[in-house]
Enzyme design. Sequence first.
Site, PDB file in Angstrom:
ATOM      1  N   HIS A   1       1.806   4.378  -2.996  1.00  0.00           N
ATOM      2  CA  HIS A   1       1.782   5.836  -2.856  1.00  0.00           C
ATOM      3  C   HIS A   1       3.029   6.455  -3.474  1.00  0.00           C
ATOM      4  CE1 HIS A   1      -1.840   6.419  -0.624  1.00  0.00           C
ATOM      5  NE2 HIS A   1      -1.463   5.691   0.402  1.00  0.00           N
TER       6      HIS A   1
ATOM      7  N   HIS B   1       0.836  -1.203   0.000  1.00  0.00           N
ATOM      8  CA  HIS B   1       0.000   0.000   0.000  1.00  0.00           C
ATOM      9  C   HIS B   1       0.870   1.253   0.000  1.00  0.00           C
ATOM     10  CE1 HIS B   1      -3.354   2.626   1.424  1.00  0.00           C
ATOM     11  NE2 HIS B   1      -2.378   3.207   2.087  1.00  0.00           N
ATOM     12  N   GLU B   2       1.887   1.265   0.865  1.00  0.00           N
ATOM     13  CA  GLU B   2       2.743   2.445   0.968  1.00  0.00           C
ATOM     14  C   GLU B   2       3.620   2.614  -0.265  1.00  0.00           C
ATOM     15  OE1 GLU B   2       2.128   4.542   3.154  1.00  0.00           O
ATOM     16  OE2 GLU B   2       0.823   3.262   4.359  1.00  0.00           O
TER      17      GLU B   2
ATOM     18  N   GLU C   1      -6.935   6.979  -1.028  1.00  0.00           N
ATOM     19  CA  GLU C   1      -6.549   5.989  -0.034  1.00  0.00           C
ATOM     20  C   GLU C   1      -7.285   4.646  -0.115  1.00  0.00           C
ATOM     21  OE1 GLU C   1      -4.232   5.660   2.276  1.00  0.00           O
ATOM     22  OE2 GLU C   1      -3.327   7.496   1.511  1.00  0.00           O
TER      23      GLU C   1
END
Length: 279
Positions: free
Chosen positions: A147, A143-144, A224
């Site tokens: 980003h 997930h990070e 998100e």
Amino acid sequence: MQRIVLFLLTNLAIMLVLSVTLSILMSVFGIDRQGLGGLLMLAFVFGFGGAFISLLMSKWMAKRSVGAYVIEQPQNNTEKWLLDTVKRYSDKAGIGMPEVALYQSPDMNAFATGANKNNALVAVSTGLLENMSQTEAEAVIGHEISHVANGDMVTLTLVQGVMNTFVIFLARLIAGVIDNATRGNNNQGGGLGGIAYFAVVFVLEMILGVLASIVVAWFSRKREFRADIGALEKLKHSQESQLEGSMMAFGINNKSKFISLFASHPPLDVRIKALRDSQ
């Protein structure tokens, strides 16, 4: 409460410095309160300049805020696994290997930041590694990394720059209107004096800055809904986040109701439902 107060005082100090500096430049360049073109230009320079300075400092600020240490050489199997996992996901995403950091905290959390997708930082709490399975932790790391790969930090910086520009411009525009409205006929008597004018500008910048932060946080929440459902379910049972101040907005796990309007991440239950509905 003390942490929130210190955070707010820090932001007030930054806004004061920017306001005083801009006022000095307006005097040097002879831009009066009605010089809208020149004012807009300076607002643009200061607005985007401040946003990009914050972006360039983001890695340093992140490590200082949470007391994270960068893993140069893994000291144990867990650190080695973390480095290998970040490396695998960053290679898959086609980005440079980020700095990988750990910080001591019982909550399960992680965040990514940095001005460049090839020179980023991924920080993970000890609570996440201790309480999540490797599969769940990988979902959070993925997930990070997404980003970073998507350039979300730069995108948010551009949005913040636009908001900063409007804050600086509108604060002085409104103060100018108040100044003119309080003057007497033929501009004689009344009006805001020098100190009073800048005091009004300062207060307006604080108010508009809060509103701008809500807009930026709303935009961030829209980006998100990508995290792994299994990891998010696990995060629901974690302890309250220990991230402070501005870093709270970066964390994947933000359960504070008090700052919901300023949260860059939507609530976990909302994210899980949205992800399930999209499948």
